[in-house]
Design an enzyme around this catalytic site. Sequence first.
Site, PDB file in Angstrom:
ATOM      1  N   CYS A 187      11.285   9.302  -3.684  1.00  0.00           N
ATOM      2  CA  CYS A 187      11.537   9.895  -3.015  1.00  0.00           C
ATOM      3  C   CYS A 187      12.531  10.431  -2.027  1.00  0.00           C
ATOM      4  CB  CYS A 187       9.770   9.960  -2.377  1.00  0.00           C
ATOM      5  SG  CYS A 187       8.020   9.981  -3.248  1.00  0.00           S
ATOM      6  N   CYS A 223       6.681   3.666   8.885  1.00  0.00           N
ATOM      7  CA  CYS A 223       6.975   4.067   7.136  1.00  0.00           C
ATOM      8  C   CYS A 223       7.935   4.377   6.790  1.00  0.00           C
ATOM      9  CB  CYS A 223       5.973   5.633   7.768  1.00  0.00           C
ATOM     10  SG  CYS A 223       4.028   5.910   8.188  1.00  0.00           S
ATOM     11  N   CYS A 243      -1.960  -2.279   6.451  1.00  0.00           N
ATOM     12  CA  CYS A 243      -1.026  -1.518   6.144  1.00  0.00           C
ATOM     13  C   CYS A 243      -0.475  -2.233   4.638  1.00  0.00           C
ATOM     14  CB  CYS A 243       0.618  -1.125   6.653  1.00  0.00           C
ATOM     15  SG  CYS A 243       1.451   0.276   5.025  1.00  0.00           S
ATOM     16  N   CYS A 269      12.658   7.941   1.246  1.00  0.00           N
ATOM     17  CA  CYS A 269      11.568   6.671   1.527  1.00  0.00           C
ATOM     18  C   CYS A 269      12.349   5.198   1.315  1.00  0.00           C
ATOM     19  CB  CYS A 269      10.880   6.861   0.501  1.00  0.00           C
ATOM     20  SG  CYS A 269       9.699   4.605   0.314  1.00  0.00           S
ATOM     21  N   GLY A 313       5.494   0.884  -2.208  1.00  0.00           N
ATOM     22  CA  GLY A 313       4.917   1.611  -3.644  1.00  0.00           C
ATOM     23  C   GLY A 313       3.927   2.074  -4.081  1.00  0.00           C
ATOM     24  N   SER A 320      -2.725   5.990   0.245  1.00  0.00           N
ATOM     25  CA  SER A 320      -2.295   6.990   0.327  1.00  0.00           C
ATOM     26  C   SER A 320      -1.552   7.593  -0.683  1.00  0.00           C
ATOM     27  CB  SER A 320      -1.253   7.553   0.981  1.00  0.00           C
ATOM     28  OG  SER A 320       0.101   7.813   1.240  1.00  0.00           O
ATOM     29  N   CYS A 367      10.010   0.988  -5.953  1.00  0.00           N
ATOM     30  CA  CYS A 367       8.849   2.210  -7.044  1.00  0.00           C
ATOM     31  C   CYS A 367       9.365   3.011  -7.484  1.00  0.00           C
ATOM     32  CB  CYS A 367       8.007   2.861  -4.850  1.00  0.00           C
ATOM     33  SG  CYS A 367       7.225   4.133  -5.383  1.00  0.00           S
ATOM     34  N   GLU A 391       6.172  -5.946   1.280  1.00  0.00           N
ATOM     35  CA  GLU A 391       5.745  -6.251   2.831  1.00  0.00           C
ATOM     36  C   GLU A 391       4.310  -5.993   3.504  1.00  0.00           C
ATOM     37  OE1 GLU A 391      10.158  -6.119   4.959  1.00  0.00           O
ATOM     38  OE2 GLU A 391       9.305  -3.715   4.533  1.00  0.00           O
ATOM     39  N   HIS A 433       4.697  17.072   2.204  1.00  0.00           N
ATOM     40  CA  HIS A 433       6.160  16.529   3.016  1.00  0.00           C
ATOM     41  C   HIS A 433       6.201  17.740   2.263  1.00  0.00           C
ATOM     42  CE1 HIS A 433       5.126  12.322   3.797  1.00  0.00           C
ATOM     43  NE2 HIS A 433       5.294  11.987   2.322  1.00  0.00           N
TER      44      HIS A 433
HETATM   45  N1  SAH Z   1       3.609   5.731  -2.522  1.00  0.00           N
HETATM   46  C1  SAH Z   1       1.977   5.877  -1.898  1.00  0.00           C
HETATM   47  C2  SAH Z   1       2.132   5.208  -0.073  1.00  0.00           C
HETATM   48  C3  SAH Z   1       3.039   4.527   0.431  1.00  0.00           C
HETATM   49  S1  SAH Z   1       4.008   5.495   1.469  1.00  0.00           S
HETATM   50  C4  SAH Z   1       2.705   7.646  -1.382  1.00  0.00           C
HETATM   51  O1  SAH Z   1       3.675   8.062  -0.954  1.00  0.00           O
HETATM   52  O2  SAH Z   1       2.372   8.176  -0.393  1.00  0.00           O
HETATM   53  C5  SAH Z   1       3.331   5.591   2.899  1.00  0.00           C
HETATM   54  C6  SAH Z   1       3.682   7.015   3.344  1.00  0.00           C
HETATM   55  O3  SAH Z   1       4.999   6.970   4.581  1.00  0.00           O
HETATM   56  C7  SAH Z   1       4.294   8.456   2.643  1.00  0.00           C
HETATM   57  O4  SAH Z   1       3.351   9.359   3.207  1.00  0.00           O
HETATM   58  C8  SAH Z   1       5.447   8.366   2.593  1.00  0.00           C
HETATM   59  O5  SAH Z   1       6.104   9.588   1.855  1.00  0.00           O
HETATM   60  C9  SAH Z   1       6.157   8.025   3.981  1.00  0.00           C
HETATM   61  N2  SAH Z   1       7.054   8.003   3.844  1.00  0.00           N
HETATM   62  C10 SAH Z   1       8.100   7.398   3.086  1.00  0.00           C
HETATM   63  N3  SAH Z   1       9.596   7.116   3.738  1.00  0.00           N
HETATM   64  C11 SAH Z   1       9.355   8.109   4.854  1.00  0.00           C
HETATM   65  C12 SAH Z   1      10.405   7.593   5.754  1.00  0.00           C
HETATM   66  N4  SAH Z   1      11.595   7.679   6.376  1.00  0.00           N
HETATM   67  N5  SAH Z   1      10.013   8.010   6.856  1.00  0.00           N
HETATM   68  C13 SAH Z   1       8.632   8.508   7.296  1.00  0.00           C
HETATM   69  N6  SAH Z   1       7.655   8.665   6.701  1.00  0.00           N
HETATM   70  C14 SAH Z   1       7.987   7.988   5.104  1.00  0.00           C
HETATM   71 FE1  SF4 Z   2       7.111   5.494  -3.787  1.00  0.00          FE
HETATM   72 FE2  SF4 Z   2       5.369   6.724  -1.868  1.00  0.00          FE
HETATM   73 FE3  SF4 Z   2       8.727   5.925  -1.541  1.00  0.00          FE
HETATM   74 FE4  SF4 Z   2       8.212   7.775  -2.793  1.00  0.00          FE
HETATM   75  S1  SF4 Z   2       6.700   7.631  -1.184  1.00  0.00           S
HETATM   76  S2  SF4 Z   2       9.200   6.853  -2.908  1.00  0.00           S
HETATM   77  S3  SF4 Z   2       5.750   7.591  -4.296  1.00  0.00           S
HETATM   78  S4  SF4 Z   2       6.228   4.220  -2.192  1.00  0.00           S
END
Ligand code: SAH
Ligand code: SF4
Length: 374
Positions: free
Chosen positions: A119, A349, A108, A122, A175, A207, A115, A95, A231
């Site tokens: 995390c 996000c 974005c 996510c 990713g 990021s 990925c 996306e 985080h």
């Molecule tokens: N992989 C990279 C970039 C993509 S995620 C990274 O992790 O930084 C972009 C941002 O969205 C990151 O800060 C991630 O931690 C955050 N994010 C992921 N899942 C989320 C969620 N469910 N709610 C809010 N932010 C989230």
């Molecule tokens: Fe991957 Fe970023 Fe999501 Fe973590 S927050 S699983 S690094 S996309």
Amino acid sequence: MPDATPPNLLGLAPAALAGYCAGHGEKPFRARQLSQWLHQRLEDDVDRMTDLGKAFRATLATHARIAAPDVIRDSTASDGTRKWLLDAGNGNAVEAVYIPEDDRGTLCISSQAGCALDCAFCSTGKQGFNRNLATAEIVGQLWHANRTLLADGVTAPWVEAGRAPITNVVMMGMGEPLVNFDNVVAALQLFLDDNAYGLSRRRVTLSTSGIVPMIDRLAAEAPVALAVSLHAPNDALRDRLVPINRVHPLASLMDACRRYLPHAPRDFVTFEYVMLDGVNDAPEHAAQLVELTRDVPCKFNLIPFNAFPGSEFRVSPRERIASFRKQLQDAGYTATIRKTRGDDIDAACGQLAGQVQDRTKRRLATRIVAAGAP
Ligand code: SAH
Ligand code: SF4
């Protein structure tokens, strides 16, 4: 005869495009012209690139492709946020999200289908990992967004002045960009190149969840603005929320941020911090954050957790986010709360999921990460 798979010109970084042109007997200025046709005039038909010369156009017609990923779905939220679901082949999709604001148009961008870093909060991570996007698929997101927005008659003062609709790029889609390092750096070079998108380094943000050795390589090869997904303020909690922390713990991540800063286009790193109810949002967490980042020039961006189906967390209550922010501000930090955009189309996000059919690779990728690579 057309080549079996001729190169996709959208994926050739400036030096590679110059090499391609030289390989076909063309002078360096042809590469600059071609780049402007591709990335500024957003042309995909070589026959319309009239100043390139007939013979070269004939070469391009058989020995090159110009193609962005196909659009599977195109949705616009009530706040104007627009999300494109793009085909990544083999049943996978990624996306790209356009976020219009009064003074800028932000895109974005995704860097991988899925990925591997898993995390806990996510949605992309929950989908597992499928594959790295090619440079043409990363650049193609920006190419497609500019082209579509122009065709749809988007209005903005800078567009009326002849500039592209997208003024800012954030590598915050699906990713982990630093795991797909080479393809991402090639894309960043095109975003920054004056004969391509010509964005300034401060308008391009990457990021990362904290792939320490790659932060150093980014400083050397494409030092754009850096956002780090923190985080958690201590290793025990971060090991749980952001598993790559077990490989690159907080002390080494803070060192990497300090090393990056002299190369950065801004004099601070942005720390992203997702607000999870009862998990990382207590006053003691804010106090630990202040301690942890004491000698790292930084700003905080607090992200209210965006829920997705099956997620185990809840977003912190609004007042707790406000007092967390105040605690950081009282300690002298700039701290903002990210506005949630596009949530009625799941474009916020962490809600980007696309679709990933092959989850078998995820277990393998997770083992690789656990073993200490990259
Ligand atoms: N992989 C990279 C970039 C993509 S995620 C990274 O992790 O930084 C972009 C941002 O969205 C990151 O800060 C991630 O931690 C955050 N994010 C992921 N899942 C989320 C969620 N469910 N709610 C809010 N932010 C989230
Ligand atoms: Fe991957 Fe970023 Fe999501 Fe973590 S927050 S699983 S690094 S996309």
